[in-house]
Design a protein around this motif. Structure first.
Motif, short mmCIF file in Angstrom:
data_model
loop_
_atom_site.label_atom_id
_atom_site.label_comp_id
_atom_site.label_asym_id
_atom_site.label_seq_id
_atom_site.Cartn_x
_atom_site.Cartn_y
_atom_site.Cartn_z
N LEU A 210 -1.12 -40.05 -0.07
CA LEU A 210 0.04 -40.67 0.58
C LEU A 210 1.33 -39.97 0.19
O LEU A 210 2.24 -39.82 1.00
CB LEU A 210 0.11 -42.16 0.22
N ALA B 170 4.04 -38.28 2.67
CA ALA B 170 5.49 -38.49 2.55
C ALA B 170 6.21 -37.14 2.45
O ALA B 170 7.23 -36.93 3.10
CB ALA B 170 5.80 -39.37 1.35
N SER C 64 12.02 -42.49 -1.53
CA SER C 64 10.76 -43.20 -1.31
C SER C 64 9.94 -43.31 -2.60
O SER C 64 9.33 -44.36 -2.86
CB SER C 64 9.94 -42.49 -0.22
N LEU D 146 5.64 -45.49 1.62
CA LEU D 146 5.59 -45.32 3.09
C LEU D 146 6.73 -45.99 3.85
O LEU D 146 6.89 -45.76 5.06
CB LEU D 146 4.27 -45.87 3.64
N ILE E 249 8.73 -43.82 6.24
CA ILE E 249 7.95 -42.63 6.60
C ILE E 249 8.37 -42.00 7.95
O ILE E 249 8.26 -40.79 8.14
CB ILE E 249 6.42 -42.94 6.56
N GLY F 116 7.49 -47.14 11.39
CA GLY F 116 6.81 -46.87 10.11
C GLY F 116 5.52 -47.67 10.04
O GLY F 116 4.47 -47.17 9.61
N ALA G 288 1.78 -46.08 9.95
CA ALA G 288 0.85 -46.41 8.86
C ALA G 288 -0.47 -46.92 9.42
O ALA G 288 -1.55 -46.56 8.94
CB ALA G 288 1.48 -47.47 7.95
N LEU H 231 -2.49 -43.43 9.56
CA LEU H 231 -3.02 -43.46 8.20
C LEU H 231 -4.11 -44.51 8.02
O LEU H 231 -4.67 -44.67 6.94
CB LEU H 231 -1.88 -43.73 7.19
#
Ligand code: DGI
Ligand code: FE
Ligand code: FE
Length: 191
Positions: free
Chosen positions: A6, A10, A22, A49, A52, A88, A92, A96
């Motif tokens: 992660l 970033a 962050s 995140l 992000i 964001g 995510a 992700l």
């Protein structure tokens, strides 16, 4: 996805300045998680995140929102500074594969706050405003208050944000007003 991966995500998406912010939010969230007995790993994931998509351009973010099935309030659509909290969350989830609703909501509401926030959501909202890179005059006071009373700190930070929004003739998101009312009522009933 593990923490190191992660941090690489970033690194890939953020400027050096915002990456540092962050990582600092991640650290502050981790400290608050320990203090308030919240899941440290979840706080760290949401922390790293939370911004992000902040450096995606406005049009890209608008398209991401319009393509999603999320109902976006009109005031948010009219306020590009708020886009990155919603996008964001979308990033995510979609890129992700983060499915934890609490993490996703912490990202989504890290700028506006909302009524009935979870402990994790409050921790990320507060960590964002009190990370070590925050040098505005009130930051130290909020940082100290965050270790005394999470809800009082939320209330003070929300009022501070609303005052700044009003001074500049900005729209105030409904979620922010509802959050304000929640804490105002809570404090009244304590008296
Ligand atoms: O992303 P950050 O800079 O770490 O912090 P943030 O997500 O809390 O806020 C992003 C920016 O938007 C910051 O300059 C403050 C501003 N902001 C926060 N809430 C609102 C807002 N701007 C408008 N117009 N409306 C809001 O409700
Ligand atoms: Fe942000
Ligand atoms: Fe931030």
């Amino acid at each position: 996805m593990i923490k190191l991966e992660l941090e690489n995500v970033a690194k890939k998406n953020l400027s050096k300045y915002r990456l540092t912010h962050s990582i600092n939010v991640e650290k502050q969230a981790s400290i608050l998680a320990q203090k308030y007995d919240e899941d440290i790993q979840k706080c760290e994931i949401a922390g790293i995140l939370h911004d992000i998509t902040k450096e995606f351009d406005d049009e890209t973010q608008l398209q991401m929102m319009l393509k999603s099935d999320i109902i976006i309030p009109d005031i948010v659509l009219r306020t590009p500074k708020l886009y990155h909290s919603v996008t964001g969350m979308i990033y995510a989830k979609q890129e992700l594969n983060i499915q934890d609703e609490d993490i996703l909501n912490a990202i989504r509401y890290h700028t506006t706050a909302r009524a009935n926030m979870s402990k994790l959501e409050k921790i990320i909202y507060i960590a964002d405003g009190t990370s070590i890179d925050r040098t505005y005059e009130e930051a130290e006071h909020f940082r100290e208050l965050s270790f005394v009373d999470l809800d009082l700190c939320m209330f003070e930070m929300i009022k501070f944000t609303m005052q700044y929004l009003i001074k500049d003739n900005n729209l105030i998101p409904i979620d922010t007003i509802q959050a304000y009312n929640e804490y105002a009522l809570k404090l009244k009933s304590k008296k």
